[in-house]
Design a protein around this motif. Structure first.
Motif, PDB file in Angstrom:
ATOM      1  N   ILE A 172       0.842  -1.189   0.000  1.00 52.30           N
ATOM      2  CA  ILE A 172       0.000   0.000   0.000  1.00 52.30           C
ATOM      3  C   ILE A 172       0.883   1.248   0.000  1.00 52.30           C
ATOM      4  N   ARG A 173       0.274   2.354  -0.300  1.00 56.10           N
ATOM      5  CA  ARG A 173       0.977   3.626  -0.286  1.00 56.10           C
ATOM      6  C   ARG A 173       0.511   4.391   0.942  1.00 56.10           C
ATOM      7  N   TYR A 174       1.445   4.707   1.815  1.00 57.21           N
ATOM      8  CA  TYR A 174       1.111   5.429   3.039  1.00 57.21           C
ATOM      9  C   TYR A 174       0.956   6.914   2.751  1.00 57.21           C
ATOM     10  N   PRO A 175       0.138   7.593   3.556  1.00 54.63           N
ATOM     11  CA  PRO A 175       0.001   9.046   3.393  1.00 54.63           C
ATOM     12  C   PRO A 175       1.360   9.730   3.567  1.00 54.63           C
ATOM     13  N   GLU A 176       1.526  10.837   2.853  1.00 57.83           N
ATOM     14  CA  GLU A 176       2.793  11.570   2.892  1.00 57.83           C
ATOM     15  C   GLU A 176       2.658  12.834   3.736  1.00 57.83           C
ATOM     16  N   ASN A 177       1.929  12.704   4.837  1.00 57.75           N
ATOM     17  CA  ASN A 177       1.719  13.854   5.719  1.00 57.75           C
ATOM     18  C   ASN A 177       1.748  13.368   7.161  1.00 57.75           C
ATOM     19  N   SER A 178       1.164  14.130   8.075  1.00 60.46           N
ATOM     20  CA  SER A 178       1.187  13.743   9.487  1.00 60.46           C
ATOM     21  C   SER A 178       0.461  12.422   9.739  1.00 60.46           C
ATOM     22  N   THR A 179      -0.486  12.069   8.897  1.00 60.85           N
ATOM     23  CA  THR A 179      -1.165  10.785   9.053  1.00 60.85           C
ATOM     24  C   THR A 179      -0.181   9.646   8.793  1.00 60.85           C
ATOM     25  N   GLY A 180       0.670   9.799   7.808  1.00 58.73           N
ATOM     26  CA  GLY A 180       1.695   8.798   7.541  1.00 58.73           C
ATOM     27  C   GLY A 180       2.654   8.654   8.710  1.00 58.73           C
ATOM     28  N   THR A 181       3.002   9.776   9.334  1.00 55.73           N
ATOM     29  CA  THR A 181       3.853   9.752  10.527  1.00 55.73           C
ATOM     30  C   THR A 181       3.156   9.015  11.652  1.00 55.73           C
ATOM     31  N   TYR A 182       1.851   9.201  11.762  1.00 54.20           N
ATOM     32  CA  TYR A 182       1.085   8.516  12.795  1.00 54.20           C
ATOM     33  C   TYR A 182       1.134   6.998  12.598  1.00 54.20           C
ATOM     34  N   TYR A 183       1.058   6.540  11.354  1.00 57.49           N
ATOM     35  CA  TYR A 183       1.186   5.106  11.075  1.00 57.49           C
ATOM     36  C   TYR A 183       2.528   4.596  11.602  1.00 57.49           C
ATOM     37  N   ASP A 184       3.600   5.351  11.356  1.00 58.97           N
ATOM     38  CA  ASP A 184       4.923   4.959  11.857  1.00 58.97           C
ATOM     39  C   ASP A 184       4.923   4.844  13.376  1.00 58.97           C
ATOM     40  N   GLU A 185       4.289   5.820  14.039  1.00 58.44           N
ATOM     41  CA  GLU A 185       4.247   5.824  15.500  1.00 58.44           C
ATOM     42  C   GLU A 185       3.474   4.628  16.045  1.00 58.44           C
ATOM     43  N   VAL A 186       2.327   4.331  15.443  1.00 55.07           N
ATOM     44  CA  VAL A 186       1.512   3.210  15.916  1.00 55.07           C
ATOM     45  C   VAL A 186       2.240   1.883  15.703  1.00 55.07           C
ATOM     46  N   LEU A 187       2.826   1.701  14.531  1.00 55.99           N
ATOM     47  CA  LEU A 187       3.595   0.476  14.292  1.00 55.99           C
ATOM     48  C   LEU A 187       4.727   0.366  15.312  1.00 55.99           C
ATOM     49  N   GLY A 188       5.379   1.495  15.599  1.00 59.50           N
ATOM     50  CA  GLY A 188       6.464   1.511  16.567  1.00 59.50           C
ATOM     51  C   GLY A 188       6.009   1.091  17.955  1.00 59.50           C
ATOM     52  N   GLU A 189       4.777   1.438  18.310  1.00 57.45           N
ATOM     53  CA  GLU A 189       4.243   1.025  19.610  1.00 57.45           C
ATOM     54  C   GLU A 189       4.142  -0.494  19.718  1.00 57.45           C
ATOM     55  N   PHE A 190       4.049  -1.160  18.577  1.00 55.27           N
ATOM     56  CA  PHE A 190       4.002  -2.617  18.547  1.00 55.27           C
ATOM     57  C   PHE A 190       5.383  -3.220  18.269  1.00 55.27           C
ATOM     58  N   GLY A 191       6.387  -2.356  18.229  1.00 55.92           N
ATOM     59  CA  GLY A 191       7.752  -2.831  18.042  1.00 55.92           C
ATOM     60  C   GLY A 191       8.099  -3.215  16.620  1.00 55.92           C
ATOM     61  N   VAL A 192       7.351  -2.691  15.643  1.00 54.27           N
ATOM     62  CA  VAL A 192       7.637  -2.997  14.239  1.00 54.27           C
ATOM     63  C   VAL A 192       7.689  -1.715  13.421  1.00 54.27           C
ATOM     64  N   SER A 193       8.238  -1.826  12.241  1.00 56.21           N
ATOM     65  CA  SER A 193       8.274  -0.711  11.296  1.00 56.21           C
ATOM     66  C   SER A 193       7.709  -1.185   9.966  1.00 56.21           C
ATOM     67  N   LYS A 194       7.477  -0.258   9.062  1.00 55.65           N
ATOM     68  CA  LYS A 194       7.016  -0.652   7.727  1.00 55.65           C
ATOM     69  C   LYS A 194       8.034  -1.571   7.062  1.00 55.65           C
ATOM     70  N   GLY A 195       9.310  -1.333   7.295  1.00 57.05           N
ATOM     71  CA  GLY A 195      10.359  -2.182   6.749  1.00 57.05           C
ATOM     72  C   GLY A 195      10.289  -3.598   7.285  1.00 57.05           C
ATOM     73  N   ASP A 196       9.925  -3.731   8.560  1.00 59.31           N
ATOM     74  CA  ASP A 196       9.793  -5.070   9.148  1.00 59.31           C
ATOM     75  C   ASP A 196       8.705  -5.873   8.446  1.00 59.31           C
ATOM     76  N   LEU A 197       7.647  -5.206   8.034  1.00 59.60           N
ATOM     77  CA  LEU A 197       6.548  -5.907   7.373  1.00 59.60           C
ATOM     78  C   LEU A 197       7.013  -6.557   6.075  1.00 59.60           C
ATOM     79  N   LYS A 198       7.978  -5.931   5.411  1.00 59.11           N
ATOM     80  CA  LYS A 198       8.494  -6.466   4.147  1.00 59.11           C
ATOM     81  C   LYS A 198       9.369  -7.689   4.351  1.00 59.11           C
ATOM     82  N   LYS A 199       9.857  -7.880   5.565  1.00 53.80           N
ATOM     83  CA  LYS A 199      10.755  -9.006   5.852  1.00 53.80           C
ATOM     84  C   LYS A 199      10.000 -10.301   6.121  1.00 53.80           C
TER      85      LYS A 199
END
Length: 81
Positions: A40-67
């Motif tokens: 998927i294509r993540y938003p390129e604004n503060s909403t996209g940053t929020y996705y990063d923060e939420v994933l981080g709360e679970f100890g993962v990143s978007k890069g981890d999902l690709k692994k």
């Protein structure tokens, strides 16, 4: 109701510019939010940053999902209106 998908799989998602918004061609009904995943294509604004923060709360990143190589746990993602 149906298969639980937005129907957007395989369709292009456009990140709107201010010019796009001002054109009146798009409305709030055209807005979609991604479900986290690798295709998927993540938003390129503060909403996209929020996705990063939420994933981080679970100890993962978007890069981890690709692994993830196991098809049973892979997360391609989708979009919701």
């Amino acid at each position: 109701g149906g298969g639980g998908t937005s129907g957007l799989k395989g369709k292009a998602v456009k990140v709107l510019t201010e010019e796009d918004v001002q054109s009146g061609k798009y409305s709030i009904a055209d807005v979609v939010l991604p479900l986290a995943g690798t295709k998927i294509r993540y938003p390129e604004n503060s909403t996209g940053t929020y996705y990063d923060e939420v994933l981080g709360e679970f100890g993962v990143s978007k890069g981890d999902l690709k692994k993830l190589s196991d098809r049973d746990i892979s997360l391609p993602g989708d979009y919701r209106r």
